[in-house]
Write a protein that holds these residues in place. Structure first.
Motif, PDB file in Angstrom:
ATOM      1  N   VAL A  32      41.731  11.490 -14.751  1.00 48.70           N
ATOM      2  CA  VAL A  32      41.949  12.874 -14.338  1.00 48.70           C
ATOM      3  C   VAL A  32      43.341  12.999 -13.729  1.00 48.70           C
ATOM      4  O   VAL A  32      43.875  12.036 -13.172  1.00 48.70           O
ATOM      5  N   ASP A  33      43.929  14.160 -13.836  1.00 48.66           N
ATOM      6  CA  ASP A  33      45.244  14.399 -13.243  1.00 48.66           C
ATOM      7  C   ASP A  33      45.153  14.340 -11.723  1.00 48.66           C
ATOM      8  O   ASP A  33      44.110  14.618 -11.123  1.00 48.66           O
ATOM      9  N   GLY A  34      46.267  13.998 -11.087  1.00 51.54           N
ATOM     10  CA  GLY A  34      46.330  13.939  -9.638  1.00 51.54           C
ATOM     11  C   GLY A  34      47.236  15.013  -9.080  1.00 51.54           C
ATOM     12  O   GLY A  34      48.032  15.625  -9.796  1.00 51.54           O
ATOM     13  N   LEU A  35      47.123  15.240  -7.779  1.00 48.02           N
ATOM     14  CA  LEU A  35      47.958  16.239  -7.113  1.00 48.02           C
ATOM     15  C   LEU A  35      47.967  15.990  -5.609  1.00 48.02           C
ATOM     16  O   LEU A  35      47.249  15.125  -5.110  1.00 48.02           O
ATOM     17  N   LEU A  36      48.789  16.742  -4.902  1.00 53.74           N
ATOM     18  CA  LEU A  36      48.821  16.676  -3.447  1.00 53.74           C
ATOM     19  C   LEU A  36      47.520  17.230  -2.901  1.00 53.74           C
ATOM     20  O   LEU A  36      47.104  18.333  -3.260  1.00 53.74           O
ATOM     21  N   SER A  37      46.849  16.470  -2.029  1.00 53.60           N
ATOM     22  CA  SER A  37      45.594  16.922  -1.438  1.00 53.60           C
ATOM     23  C   SER A  37      45.786  18.285  -0.787  1.00 53.60           C
ATOM     24  O   SER A  37      46.704  18.489   0.008  1.00 53.60           O
ATOM     25  N   GLU A  38      44.917  19.219  -1.141  1.00 53.78           N
ATOM     26  CA  GLU A  38      45.057  20.593  -0.641  1.00 53.78           C
ATOM     27  C   GLU A  38      45.069  20.645   0.878  1.00 53.78           C
ATOM     28  O   GLU A  38      45.841  21.409   1.477  1.00 53.78           O
ATOM     29  N   CYS A 122      48.848  15.126  10.237  1.00 57.26           N
ATOM     30  CA  CYS A 122      47.934  14.801   9.140  1.00 57.26           C
ATOM     31  C   CYS A 122      47.056  16.008   8.833  1.00 57.26           C
ATOM     32  O   CYS A 122      46.868  16.892   9.674  1.00 57.26           O
ATOM     33  N   GLY A 123      46.489  16.021   7.625  1.00 57.60           N
ATOM     34  CA  GLY A 123      45.457  16.986   7.308  1.00 57.60           C
ATOM     35  C   GLY A 123      44.154  16.569   7.959  1.00 57.60           C
ATOM     36  O   GLY A 123      44.036  15.465   8.498  1.00 57.60           O
ATOM     37  N   MET A 124      43.158  17.435   7.926  1.00 55.47           N
ATOM     38  CA  MET A 124      41.886  17.146   8.599  1.00 55.47           C
ATOM     39  C   MET A 124      41.069  16.078   7.867  1.00 55.47           C
ATOM     40  O   MET A 124      40.226  15.403   8.467  1.00 55.47           O
ATOM     41  N   ALA A 125      41.298  15.908   6.571  1.00 55.26           N
ATOM     42  CA  ALA A 125      40.612  14.901   5.764  1.00 55.26           C
ATOM     43  C   ALA A 125      41.261  14.909   4.389  1.00 55.26           C
ATOM     44  O   ALA A 125      42.017  15.825   4.055  1.00 55.26           O
ATOM     45  N   SER A 126      40.978  13.908   3.592  1.00 55.62           N
ATOM     46  CA  SER A 126      41.446  13.922   2.213  1.00 55.62           C
ATOM     47  C   SER A 126      40.354  14.543   1.347  1.00 55.62           C
ATOM     48  O   SER A 126      39.170  14.446   1.665  1.00 55.62           O
ATOM     49  N   THR A 127      40.746  15.172   0.262  1.00 57.30           N
ATOM     50  CA  THR A 127      39.756  15.840  -0.580  1.00 57.30           C
ATOM     51  C   THR A 127      39.012  14.870  -1.486  1.00 57.30           C
ATOM     52  O   THR A 127      38.050  15.278  -2.147  1.00 57.30           O
ATOM     53  N   ASP A 128      39.413  13.608  -1.527  1.00 61.78           N
ATOM     54  CA  ASP A 128      38.651  12.635  -2.322  1.00 61.78           C
ATOM     55  C   ASP A 128      37.757  11.763  -1.446  1.00 61.78           C
ATOM     56  O   ASP A 128      36.586  11.579  -1.728  1.00 61.78           O
TER      57      ASP A 128
END
Length: 265
Positions: A32-38, A122-128
């Motif tokens: 699957v394609d990857g991207l910057l975690s929202e 940091c963000g609150m969590a990673s989407t993966d």
């Protein structure tokens, strides 16, 4: 005064794609394609706002984005750079394959120390992964205060101040710099990169580091160094064809019966 802001970002599989595990039960990044975690876009946005505020006050500020990941993770860095970050650091090494959050926190801490920092965002969590513990682990490794899950924040007089909204109460947090913070998706909408920003990002510096550069042994990261492991996984069953109800005047009753049989109503 010069404020050095470091933003930790992650290159993740697109949540709208068909995500799956590879044969070794790590994330199959080829499927699957990857991207910057929202959720990391909010962290970049808040870092940029802080830097802009500093500059408007006549002080200097620099925003550096850092990621740990495969070669394609550069795409996540370029997205952050196109939003307005000044430079990037990419930690890439074949021995990082399968690294869990404990190993990732070690690598990021070493990379942040290498870069130099006053504030880590940091963000609150990673989407993966969705664990949400990386900021706390980073603060522990860097031996600095943490203020996490902030929906509002500001930096002034060598301190970061923020608001954390809970189910039953709102807290006001403050920490002396240097510090680690994380922000929620309620902190403010992330900006869209402009065409000018996208073009400028191509010329911004991206430093590439490996484990040797950071003084980390291969045994400390990767699958062998992981504190957590996926022991088994079962592929989600394919979606089956649904039942089509033709409304011949009794459609409502048949739908109610269908829902009642499955205890939806």
């Amino acid at each position: 005064m010069s404020l050095r802001i470091v933003v930790c970002v992650k290159y993740v599989p697109d949540a709208t794609g068909d995500r799956r595990f590879a044969d070794d039960l790590t994330t199959d990044r080829e499927a699957v394609d990857g991207l910057l975690s929202e959720l990391d876009e909010y962290a970049v946005e808040q870092a940029l706002r802080i830097a802009e505020g500093q500059r408007q006050s006549g002080d200097e500020a620099e925003v550096t984005v850092v990621t740990v990941g495969p070669e394609d993770a550069t795409d996540a860095l370029r997205k952050a750079l196109s939003m307005g970050a000044d430079k990037a650091v990419h930690v890439e090494d074949d021995d990082l394959h399968g690294t869990d959050v404990m190993g990732t926190s070690l690598v990021l801490a070493k990379a942040i120390e290498h870069t130099g920092y006053d504030l880590v965002v940091c963000g609150m969590a990673s989407t993966d992964g969705g664990m949400g513990v990386l900021p706390a682990l980073l603060a522990e490794r860097l031996a600095v205060p943490q203020a996490t899950l902030l929906s509002e924040l500001s930096v002034a007089e060598g301190k970061v101040t923020g608001r954390r909204d809970g189910d039953a109460a709102t807290e006001r947090l403050q920490a002396e710099l240097p510090a680690v913070i994380s922000v929620t998706d309620q902190s403010g909408e992330a900006r869209y990169p402009s065409f000018k920003g996208i073009m400028a990002a191509k010329k911004k510096p991206v430093e590439t580091l490996d484990l040797e550069d950071l003084g980390i042994e291969a045994e400390e990261v990767g699958l062998d160094g992981a504190w957590t492991v996926v022991e088994s996984a079962t592929e989600r069953p394919a979606r089956t064809k649904g039942e089509i109800v033709t409304d011949d005047g009794e459609g409502g009753k048949r739908l109610a019966t269908f829902l009642a049989e499955r205890k939806f109503v």
